[in-house]
Motif scaffolding. Structure first.
Motif, PDB file in Angstrom:
ATOM      1  N   LYS A   1      -4.669   0.415  -6.419  1.00 54.35           N
ATOM      2  CA  LYS A   1      -5.545   0.776  -5.303  1.00 54.35           C
ATOM      3  C   LYS A   1      -6.941   0.218  -5.547  1.00 54.35           C
ATOM      4  CE  LYS A   1      -4.695   4.949  -3.609  1.00 54.35           C
ATOM      5  NZ  LYS A   1      -4.540   6.428  -3.570  1.00 54.35           N
ATOM      6  N   LEU A   2      -7.969   1.031  -5.413  1.00 60.90           N
ATOM      7  CA  LEU A   2      -9.337   0.549  -5.536  1.00 60.90           C
ATOM      8  C   LEU A   2     -10.034   1.101  -6.776  1.00 60.90           C
ATOM      9  CD1 LEU A   2     -10.500   0.747  -1.810  1.00 60.90           C
ATOM     10  CD2 LEU A   2      -9.415  -1.152  -3.017  1.00 60.90           C
TER      11      LEU A   2
ATOM     12  N   LEU B   1     -14.969   7.062  -2.575  1.00 61.15           N
ATOM     13  CA  LEU B   1     -14.613   7.040  -1.152  1.00 61.15           C
ATOM     14  C   LEU B   1     -14.182   8.421  -0.675  1.00 61.15           C
ATOM     15  CD1 LEU B   1     -12.658   3.652  -1.052  1.00 61.15           C
ATOM     16  CD2 LEU B   1     -14.829   4.131   0.094  1.00 61.15           C
ATOM     17  N   ALA B   2     -13.624   9.211  -1.584  1.00 59.21           N
ATOM     18  CA  ALA B   2     -13.183  10.561  -1.212  1.00 59.21           C
ATOM     19  C   ALA B   2     -14.334  11.565  -1.205  1.00 59.21           C
ATOM     20  CB  ALA B   2     -12.096  11.027  -2.182  1.00 59.21           C
TER      21      ALA B   2
ATOM     22  N   LYS C   1       0.812  -1.212   0.000  1.00 60.30           N
ATOM     23  CA  LYS C   1       0.000   0.000   0.000  1.00 60.30           C
ATOM     24  C   LYS C   1       0.852   1.273   0.000  1.00 60.30           C
ATOM     25  CE  LYS C   1      -3.961   2.083   2.211  1.00 60.30           C
ATOM     26  NZ  LYS C   1      -4.943   2.025   3.278  1.00 60.30           N
TER      27      LYS C   1
ATOM     28  N   LYS D   1     -19.814   3.340   3.857  1.00 55.90           N
ATOM     29  CA  LYS D   1     -18.673   4.166   4.218  1.00 55.90           C
ATOM     30  C   LYS D   1     -18.659   4.521   5.696  1.00 55.90           C
ATOM     31  CE  LYS D   1     -17.331   7.616   1.753  1.00 55.90           C
ATOM     32  NZ  LYS D   1     -17.348   8.867   0.955  1.00 55.90           N
TER      33      LYS D   1
ATOM     34  N   GLU E   1      -6.174   7.090 -13.609  1.00 61.47           N
ATOM     35  CA  GLU E   1      -7.259   6.133 -13.407  1.00 61.47           C
ATOM     36  C   GLU E   1      -6.752   4.690 -13.423  1.00 61.47           C
ATOM     37  OE1 GLU E   1     -10.224   6.911 -16.322  1.00 61.47           O
ATOM     38  OE2 GLU E   1     -10.889   8.803 -15.409  1.00 61.47           O
TER      39      GLU E   1
ATOM     40  N   GLU F   1     -11.909   4.865  -5.524  1.00 63.80           N
ATOM     41  CA  GLU F   1     -11.128   5.881  -4.826  1.00 63.80           C
ATOM     42  C   GLU F   1     -11.841   7.231  -4.857  1.00 63.80           C
ATOM     43  OE1 GLU F   1      -8.425   5.626  -3.050  1.00 63.80           O
ATOM     44  OE2 GLU F   1      -7.953   3.523  -3.458  1.00 63.80           O
ATOM     45  N   GLN F   2     -12.389   7.611  -6.025  1.00 62.08           N
ATOM     46  CA  GLN F   2     -13.092   8.897  -6.135  1.00 62.08           C
ATOM     47  C   GLN F   2     -14.338   8.917  -5.261  1.00 62.08           C
ATOM     48  OE1 GLN F   2     -13.750  10.516 -10.106  1.00 62.08           O
ATOM     49  NE2 GLN F   2     -12.220   9.115 -10.949  1.00 62.08           N
TER      50      GLN F   2
ATOM     51  N   ASP G   1      -4.752   3.792 -10.290  1.00 68.64           N
ATOM     52  CA  ASP G   1      -5.644   3.466  -9.173  1.00 68.64           C
ATOM     53  C   ASP G   1      -6.228   2.065  -9.332  1.00 68.64           C
ATOM     54  OD1 ASP G   1      -5.294   5.807  -7.805  1.00 68.64           O
ATOM     55  OD2 ASP G   1      -7.081   6.797  -8.588  1.00 68.64           O
ATOM     56  N   GLU G   2      -6.579   1.702 -10.583  1.00 70.57           N
ATOM     57  CA  GLU G   2      -7.170   0.388 -10.805  1.00 70.57           C
ATOM     58  C   GLU G   2      -6.140  -0.718 -10.617  1.00 70.57           C
ATOM     59  OE1 GLU G   2      -9.774  -1.652 -14.369  1.00 70.57           O
ATOM     60  OE2 GLU G   2     -10.225   0.388 -13.707  1.00 70.57           O
TER      61      GLU G   2
END
Length: 516
Positions: A171-172, A179-180, A130, A266, A164, A176-177, A167-168
């Motif tokens: 990360k998630l 969750l933010a 991570k 969330k 993008e 990600e967008q 992130d894929e």
């Protein structure tokens, strides 16, 4: 190309139907069997609305007395809506959107898949950590090179695509967008190309998509692997959590027919207080005072409600009222409660391993919690035989415990508790179980989610005991009168003074309300 109108029908969080219609076709929405989009519910008129694709978007005509709503506002008899608008018809949410995909859209999706596949050939992503910034730099550099080789020259497009796909890959992805986004409270991935969110209490379709179902599956693995959990064909469902405490459920084929599905509830960075819930309309000040006094008086409280009704939020808020000097043991399937007290021990259940061994259930943890010298036990949700252990703990000196369960009313909550106790497998008579419930539970708080997106407490009842017929008696302290026509909803005090009530506890306003 012929313009098509794609209609998706949701009820709650469930996608219950998809329909596609041609340009110029009138679409009847209603309860009638002759309707093009049939919605079998009493809160839907037989001929509720007509939808007609037009040059400006969709012309919608309201034919009902019940109304068609957008964001809680009733539409006029005739409206022109843009593609992608979600309207509310009774208890249903209907997304009206063009189903056409331009060749450019298809090409872009294919290009994304090609670039991501080439990246996987270049770099072993299984070693992702991570906080590995060096690996992310390598991935972004490789993506930049691969994208340019595939003809992407526009710098803005290149920057967006690299971000993008990074992130894929690491990360998630599109999550990600979401969750933010602080306005988003729930994320629902139906399949790679279909993502819904709950934003400000309302369900809507997101424009974000994944590259493929394989990308969704990879993100599920990325979430659950650090937790020691697994998902595969032999175990195709999993409950997990994100690093911030957000609750995650994932399910994959063969159970999920459209592809891997993810649901994320969330976690709020700033946990709600009693004052916050009062301000948001979940309760009024008098109810807040009574609940706070019940926690301080060490009453055993059950929070009842349906899925998504806000039970866990209310549980955490009530638990935060517990005095700081007490030792609190929390027991959950996926740990998400974040309490402000300094002396909190959080326990989390463990699923079986690949050999079917090593499982630790909620019931095991409740039993173990009794050996940990708890002042309070907080169980995230009773859903099986642990209910009996919880009741026995409440009846043997562990006062002030809290838990939640699924039920639609306080009376159903009692019946549900009885059923859960029978699942403990001890073959106890119903009368004995009801006596346990009557002796253990002091307060039942009923919670519900309304069409406007607000979660409200609809009833607070005190358990009075058991009568000669074996029926558990309850006295309602507060109720919520639902809105009717032009009459707004209202919290009402019944006048019943609970046994733990003291005039020194609630405010003067609460005292006047309760005393009638």
């Amino acid at each position: 190309m012929t313009e098509l109108l794609k209609i998706e029908v949701m009820r709650g969080f469930e996608l219950i139907g998809q329909h596609t219609f041609s340009q110029g076709q009138q679409i009847l929405i209603g309860r009638s069997k002759d309707a093009d989009v049939m919605l079998p519910a009493q809160d839907v008129s037989r001929r509720h609305a007509l939808a007609l694709p037009c040059a400006e978007g969709i012309e919608l005509r309201d034919l009902s007395s019940n109304g068609v709503f957008v964001d809680g506002e009733r539409l006029p008899p005739s409206s022109t809506l843009t593609h992608g608008t979600t309207v509310e018809v009774g208890s249903f949410s209907i997304c009206l959107g063009s189903s056409d995909k331009t060749d450019g859209d298809g090409d872009r999706l294919a290009l994304r898949q090609t670039i991501l596949s080439e990246l996987i050939d270049h770099i072993d992503l299984s070693v992702v950590q991570k906080k590995d910034q060096e690996l992310r730099a390598r991935v972004e550099a490789a993506l930049n090179r691969i994208a340019r080789a595939n003809g992407i020259t526009d710098e803005r497009e290149l920057l967006r695509l690299v971000s993008e796909l990074s992130d894929e890959a690491l990360k998630l992805g599109p999550l990600e967008q979401l969750l933010a986004d602080e306005a988003v409270s729930e994320i629902m991935v139906v399949d790679a190309s279909t993502v819904y969110v709950e934003r400000n209490g309302r369900l809507e379709k997101s424009e974000l998509t994944f590259t493929s179902n394989e990308a969704v599956y990879a993100i599920i693995e990325r979430i659950i692997t650090p937790l020691g959990r697994r998902i595969d064909e032999s175990s195709p469902m999993v409950d997990a959590r994100l690093a911030d405490g957000s609750r995650v459920n994932a399910i994959i084929p063969p159970l999920a027919l459209r592809g891997p599905a993810i649901t994320i509830r969330k976690f709020s960075d700033n946990p709600f207080t009693m004052a916050d819930l009062t301000r948001l309309g979940s309760m009024d000040q008098a109810m807040s005072d009574i609940l706070e006094q019940a926690v301080l008086a060490r009453m055993n409280i059950v929070i009842s409600g349906g899925t998504g009704s806000g039970k866990t939020t209310l549980l955490g808020t009530l638990a935060s009222v517990i005095p700081k000097g007490e030792r609190i043991i929390t027991v959950e399937d996926a740990a998400e409660l974040r309490l402000p007290q300094p002396h909190v021990v959080s326990l989390e259940s463990k699923p079986p391993n690949a050999e079917g061994k090593g499982q630790v259930t909620i019931r095991d943890l409740v039993r173990n919690a009794l050996r940990m010298r708890p002042d309070r036990i907080v169980v995230g949700e009773c859903r099986s035989g642990e209910a009996l252990d919880m009741l026995q703990a409440m009846n043997t000196g562990h006062d002030g415990s809290l838990t939640t369960l699924h039920a639609n009313s306080p009376a159903e909550a009692v019946a549900r508790l009885e059923t859960l106790c029978l699942m403990a497998g001890l073959d106890l008579p119903s009368r004995a179980i009801r006596e346990q419930i009557a002796g253990a539970i002091n307060l039942i708080v009923q919670q519900a989610r309304f069409a406007d997106g607000v979660r409200r407490i609809t009833s607070i009842s005190e358990v009075q005991g058991i009568d000669e017929d074996g029926t558990i008696q309850q006295s309602e302290i507060f109720s919520y009168r639902r809105p009717r026509g032009d009459i707004p909803g209202e919290f009402l005090a019944t006048g019943w003074l609970p046994s733990f009530y003291t005039a020194a506890g609630p405010t003067a306003t609460a005292l006047e309300i309760l005393a009638g």
